[in-house]
Design a protein around this motif. Structure first.
Motif, mmCIF file in Angstrom:
data_model
loop_
_atom_site.group_PDB
_atom_site.id
_atom_site.type_symbol
_atom_site.label_atom_id
_atom_site.label_comp_id
_atom_site.label_asym_id
_atom_site.label_seq_id
_atom_site.Cartn_x
_atom_site.Cartn_y
_atom_site.Cartn_z
ATOM 1 N N LEU A 1 0.810 -1.213 0.000
ATOM 2 C CA LEU A 1 0.000 0.000 0.000
ATOM 3 C C LEU A 1 0.852 1.276 0.000
ATOM 4 O O LEU A 1 1.748 1.416 0.839
ATOM 5 C CB LEU A 1 -0.924 0.023 1.220
ATOM 6 C CG LEU A 1 -1.926 -1.115 1.339
ATOM 7 C CD1 LEU A 1 -2.888 -0.849 2.483
ATOM 8 C CD2 LEU A 1 -2.688 -1.298 0.048
ATOM 9 N N PRO A 2 0.562 2.226 -0.894
ATOM 10 C CA PRO A 2 1.241 3.523 -0.894
ATOM 11 C C PRO A 2 0.531 4.453 0.091
ATOM 12 O O PRO A 2 -0.473 5.086 -0.248
ATOM 13 C CB PRO A 2 1.077 4.001 -2.339
ATOM 14 C CG PRO A 2 -0.201 3.360 -2.795
ATOM 15 C CD PRO A 2 -0.348 2.079 -2.048
ATOM 16 N N GLY B 1 -4.935 5.995 11.592
ATOM 17 C CA GLY B 1 -4.764 5.054 10.494
ATOM 18 C C GLY B 1 -5.919 5.025 9.520
ATOM 19 O O GLY B 1 -5.987 4.135 8.654
ATOM 20 N N ARG B 2 -6.828 5.983 9.603
ATOM 21 C CA ARG B 2 -7.973 6.023 8.697
ATOM 22 C C ARG B 2 -7.613 6.746 7.400
ATOM 23 O O ARG B 2 -6.865 7.731 7.433
ATOM 24 C CB ARG B 2 -9.150 6.727 9.375
ATOM 25 C CG ARG B 2 -9.720 5.964 10.558
ATOM 26 C CD ARG B 2 -10.723 6.789 11.310
ATOM 27 N NE ARG B 2 -10.131 8.009 11.859
ATOM 28 C CZ ARG B 2 -10.617 8.670 12.895
ATOM 29 N NH1 ARG B 2 -11.697 8.239 13.503
ATOM 30 N NH2 ARG B 2 -10.014 9.778 13.332
ATOM 31 N N LEU B 3 -8.150 6.257 6.302
ATOM 32 C CA LEU B 3 -7.899 6.891 5.006
ATOM 33 C C LEU B 3 -8.712 8.182 4.922
ATOM 34 O O LEU B 3 -9.948 8.145 4.955
ATOM 35 C CB LEU B 3 -8.274 5.948 3.866
ATOM 36 C CG LEU B 3 -7.919 6.444 2.460
ATOM 37 C CD1 LEU B 3 -6.408 6.371 2.240
ATOM 38 C CD2 LEU B 3 -8.645 5.628 1.394
ATOM 39 N N VAL B 4 -8.024 9.309 4.822
ATOM 40 C CA VAL B 4 -8.717 10.598 4.795
ATOM 41 C C VAL B 4 -8.532 11.342 3.477
ATOM 42 O O VAL B 4 -9.210 12.343 3.222
ATOM 43 C CB VAL B 4 -8.244 11.503 5.958
ATOM 44 C CG1 VAL B 4 -8.664 10.911 7.292
ATOM 45 C CG2 VAL B 4 -6.730 11.724 5.902
ATOM 46 N N GLY B 5 -7.620 10.853 2.641
ATOM 47 C CA GLY B 5 -7.381 11.559 1.394
ATOM 48 C C GLY B 5 -6.610 10.729 0.394
ATOM 49 O O GLY B 5 -6.121 9.635 0.703
ATOM 50 N N PRO C 1 -7.478 1.454 5.472
ATOM 51 C CA PRO C 1 -7.069 0.891 4.183
ATOM 52 C C PRO C 1 -6.469 -0.504 4.351
ATOM 53 O O PRO C 1 -5.552 -0.696 5.157
ATOM 54 C CB PRO C 1 -6.021 1.881 3.672
ATOM 55 C CG PRO C 1 -5.507 2.567 4.899
ATOM 56 C CD PRO C 1 -6.644 2.600 5.881
ATOM 57 N N VAL C 2 -7.021 -1.478 3.616
ATOM 58 C CA VAL C 2 -6.526 -2.863 3.686
ATOM 59 C C VAL C 2 -6.006 -3.345 2.337
ATOM 60 O O VAL C 2 -5.435 -4.434 2.236
ATOM 61 C CB VAL C 2 -7.630 -3.812 4.186
ATOM 62 C CG1 VAL C 2 -8.024 -3.476 5.611
ATOM 63 C CG2 VAL C 2 -8.850 -3.775 3.255
#
Length: 317
Positions: free
Chosen positions: A208-209, A239-243, A302-303
């Protein structure tokens, strides 16, 4: 008189279309009884028929099997020479014959009646041997065959195929059969690829990038270059994807880009997808939004990541 293939073709199609319309209008309680009988069956659905009806019966059995029903075809002539033993007491027999008088079906009818095995007839004549021996009769409309004088099976087999499809779809919906269930029976080819899940195709955690929201843009560009997805995900402290940062974001912030942080450049609340979603759904999103990459998330974490090239390699496109 000159030969006009197009006119003949249209005549055939209109003849069969009229018959299908009549069949649709004739459906009633018997059809409901058939679907409920098949739904309640503890054993298999045994499809049988002779000649052209036999070919249709094979097709119906295959359609039923592909939608999760335990279905099989038994040739009526072979049934008389030992294959009756393939029909068990918990099975249901679906027998096809336009006339209802195919002599090869006699032993199947007698066997079903002897052992109280439900027998469903698909025939144009309720008073025929098959019609009288059946527990439920699906009556085909009195429609002419598309061959004016030869009377070869054309319209009648079209009606049988269509009625078989109607049974299969009604039974499918009665059982609550889903696309995910369908995928189990169709692992190969284009259809199988479309029914694979995002989780089957995505790149996992090690690939993951990702960068923190406070990361400097030189670091973001380095990660984007190393991972080669053409994008980088931005995560918060939890660790949540925000952008998401893509090439488009870079172009929009070209002035002073390297002095920015990731959260100043990113597109907020990016489109995402879950691992259990079908590959076909991911393709639909990418096509509609004209994007090439989707992050895969669970509970905002993100997984995985899915690129359009992954769909291409899997045969989805």
């Amino acid at each position: 008189m000159s030969f006009d293939a197009v006119s003949i073709g249209r005549r055939v199609l209109l003849t069969e279309a009229d018959a299908l319309r009549a069949l649709s209008e004739s459906l009633g309680e018997a059809f409901t009884q058939v679907v409920e009988t098949l739904f309640a069956a503890k054993g298999r659905i045994v499809c049988t028929g002779m000649g052209k009806s036999g070919h249709v019966a094979r097709k119906i059995a295959a359609t039923l099997a592909s939608t999760g029903a335990q279905a099989m075809f038994v040739h009526p002539a072979e049934a008389s020479h030992g294959d009756l033993g393939m029909i068990g007491p918990d099975d249901v027999v679906l027998a096809l014959s336009k006339s209802g008088e195919a002599r090869e079906l006699s032993d199947v009818i007698a066997y079903a009646n002897r052992f109280a095995i439900p027998l469903i007839a698909m025939t144009a004549f309720a008073g025929s041997q098959l019609g009288q021996g059946a527990n439920i009769v699906l009556l085909l409309p009195d429609a002419p065959e598309a061959t004016a004088e030869v009377n070869a099976p054309t319209t009648s087999t079209t009606l049988q195929i269509a009625l078989g499809d109607a049974i299969a779809v009604a039974l499918l919906e009665r059982r609550g059969f889903t696309a995910s269930d369908f995928r189990v029976f169709h692992p190969g080819g284009k259809l199988g690829a479309m029914l694979r899940t995002v989780g089957d195709l995505m790149h996992g955690q090690g690939e993951l990038p990702l960068i923190p929201a406070t990361a400097a843009m030189p670091d973001a560009l380095l990660v984007m270059s190393e991972k080669r997805f053409g994008a980088v995900g931005v995560i918060d402290a939890a660790g949540r994807l925000v952008g998401l940062i893509t090439d488009g974001d870079l172009r929009r912030h070209m002035d002073g880009l390297l002095q920015h942080t990731a959260d100043q450049v990113m597109t907020r609340s990016p489109l995402t997808i879950t691992p259990g979603a079908l590959a076909a759904e991911a393709l639909k999103i990418m096509n509609e939004r004209r994007i090439t990459v989707l992050f895969v998330v669970e509970a905002d974490q993100p997984v995985g990541i899915l690129h359009v090239h992954d769909l291409l390699r899997a045969g989805v496109i």
